[in-house]
Design a protein around this motif. Structure first.
Motif, PDB file in Angstrom:
ATOM      1  N   LEU A  89       0.734  -1.196   0.096  1.00 30.97           N
ATOM      2  CA  LEU A  89       0.107   0.035  -0.023  1.00 30.97           C
ATOM      3  C   LEU A  89       0.968   1.235   0.109  1.00 30.97           C
ATOM      4  O   LEU A  89       0.694   2.176  -0.640  1.00 30.97           O
ATOM      5  CB  LEU A  89      -1.077   0.213   1.222  1.00 30.97           C
ATOM      6  CG  LEU A  89      -1.962   1.238   1.280  1.00 30.97           C
ATOM      7  CD1 LEU A  89      -2.922   1.279   0.218  1.00 30.97           C
ATOM      8  CD2 LEU A  89      -2.544   1.038   2.611  1.00 30.97           C
ATOM      9  N   ALA A  90       1.715   1.186   0.768  1.00 29.49           N
ATOM     10  CA  ALA A  90       2.807   2.556   0.920  1.00 29.49           C
ATOM     11  C   ALA A  90       3.653   2.602  -0.349  1.00 29.49           C
ATOM     12  O   ALA A  90       3.723   3.857  -0.738  1.00 29.49           O
ATOM     13  CB  ALA A  90       3.577   2.340   2.157  1.00 29.49           C
ATOM     14  N   ALA A  91       4.203   1.646  -0.997  1.00 31.01           N
ATOM     15  CA  ALA A  91       4.713   1.572  -2.003  1.00 31.01           C
ATOM     16  C   ALA A  91       3.966   2.291  -3.297  1.00 31.01           C
ATOM     17  O   ALA A  91       4.184   3.017  -4.192  1.00 31.01           O
ATOM     18  CB  ALA A  91       5.574   0.372  -2.448  1.00 31.01           C
ATOM     19  N   SER A  92       2.708   1.550  -3.303  1.00 30.60           N
ATOM     20  CA  SER A  92       1.841   1.999  -4.603  1.00 30.60           C
ATOM     21  C   SER A  92       1.161   3.326  -4.468  1.00 30.60           C
ATOM     22  O   SER A  92       0.695   3.912  -5.201  1.00 30.60           O
ATOM     23  CB  SER A  92       0.784   0.957  -4.659  1.00 30.60           C
ATOM     24  OG  SER A  92      -0.133   1.084  -3.351  1.00 30.60           O
ATOM     25  N   LEU A  93       1.399   3.891  -3.313  1.00 31.39           N
ATOM     26  CA  LEU A  93       1.061   5.454  -3.324  1.00 31.39           C
ATOM     27  C   LEU A  93       2.448   6.338  -3.481  1.00 31.39           C
ATOM     28  O   LEU A  93       2.349   7.215  -4.011  1.00 31.39           O
ATOM     29  CB  LEU A  93       0.660   5.697  -1.644  1.00 31.39           C
ATOM     30  CG  LEU A  93      -0.893   5.251  -1.358  1.00 31.39           C
ATOM     31  CD1 LEU A  93      -1.149   5.457   0.159  1.00 31.39           C
ATOM     32  CD2 LEU A  93      -1.834   5.699  -2.120  1.00 31.39           C
ATOM     33  N   HIS A  94       3.326   5.824  -2.916  1.00 34.58           N
ATOM     34  CA  HIS A  94       4.833   6.885  -2.881  1.00 34.58           C
ATOM     35  C   HIS A  94       5.246   6.694  -4.313  1.00 34.58           C
ATOM     36  O   HIS A  94       5.737   7.858  -4.944  1.00 34.58           O
ATOM     37  CB  HIS A  94       5.935   5.980  -2.007  1.00 34.58           C
ATOM     38  CG  HIS A  94       7.070   6.679  -1.641  1.00 34.58           C
ATOM     39  ND1 HIS A  94       7.317   7.856  -0.984  1.00 34.58           N
ATOM     40  CD2 HIS A  94       8.275   6.669  -2.268  1.00 34.58           C
ATOM     41  CE1 HIS A  94       8.499   8.359  -1.103  1.00 34.58           C
ATOM     42  NE2 HIS A  94       9.065   7.611  -1.971  1.00 34.58           N
ATOM     43  N   ALA A  95       5.392   5.596  -4.888  1.00 33.64           N
ATOM     44  CA  ALA A  95       6.154   5.646  -6.320  1.00 33.64           C
ATOM     45  C   ALA A  95       5.273   6.355  -7.401  1.00 33.64           C
ATOM     46  O   ALA A  95       6.187   7.173  -8.080  1.00 33.64           O
ATOM     47  CB  ALA A  95       6.613   4.245  -6.764  1.00 33.64           C
ATOM     48  N   PRO A  96       4.113   6.225  -7.553  1.00 30.19           N
ATOM     49  CA  PRO A  96       3.426   6.976  -8.404  1.00 30.19           C
ATOM     50  C   PRO A  96       3.389   8.364  -8.525  1.00 30.19           C
ATOM     51  O   PRO A  96       3.472   9.252  -9.372  1.00 30.19           O
ATOM     52  CB  PRO A  96       2.019   6.361  -8.502  1.00 30.19           C
ATOM     53  CG  PRO A  96       2.192   5.041  -7.950  1.00 30.19           C
ATOM     54  CD  PRO A  96       3.232   5.025  -6.986  1.00 30.19           C
ATOM     55  N   ILE A  97       3.359   8.894  -7.027  1.00 30.54           N
ATOM     56  CA  ILE A  97       3.434  10.574  -6.877  1.00 30.54           C
ATOM     57  C   ILE A  97       4.805  10.713  -7.434  1.00 30.54           C
ATOM     58  O   ILE A  97       4.907  11.951  -7.815  1.00 30.54           O
ATOM     59  CB  ILE A  97       3.320  10.546  -5.258  1.00 30.54           C
ATOM     60  CG1 ILE A  97       1.762  10.363  -5.063  1.00 30.54           C
ATOM     61  CG2 ILE A  97       3.630  12.139  -5.043  1.00 30.54           C
ATOM     62  CD1 ILE A  97       1.543  10.230  -3.484  1.00 30.54           C
TER      63      ILE A  97
END
Length: 109
Positions: free
Chosen positions: A60-68
């Motif tokens: 969840l954290a990675a799928s928010l962080h990387a696209p931003i």
């Protein structure tokens, strides 16, 4: 307003990712040094709700962080702006989330 929210969301996800990455790397070192086989690792993760939750939070954290971050890079390096950029990076976020959750399912279910 959107930019400020994305900034805060990326920083919050980074604060969450930092300890998760450290634990994950520690687990890799433990498994390698311990000579664990893939089968032994899967034997320890199958049906384990703790690891499913841990890696669920990681995904969840990675799928928010990387696209931003990707959105910011694309805005800085290209002329791409607007709704199409937001939709593309949002789609990338959903793809990362789906693939990550699928991986968790494969090793814990």
């Amino acid at each position: 307003m959107l930019e400020a929210r994305l900034y805060l969301l990326q920083r919050a996800s980074a604060m969450l990712l930092a300890p998760l990455v450290l634990v994950h790397l520690g687990l890799i070192l433990y498994a390698v040094e311990g000579g664990l086989s893939a089968g032994e690792i899967l034997g320890r993760t199958k049906g384990n709700l703790f690891w499913a939750g841990f890696y669920g939070l990681f995904v969840l954290a990675a799928s928010l962080h990387a696209p931003i971050g990707l959105r910011n890079i694309l805005r800085e390096w290209t002329r791409w702006r607007g709704r199409s950029l937001d939709l593309a990076t949002g789609g990338f976020a959903l793809l990362l989330l789906a693939l990550g959750l699928r991986a968790i399912w494969a090793v814990t279910a």
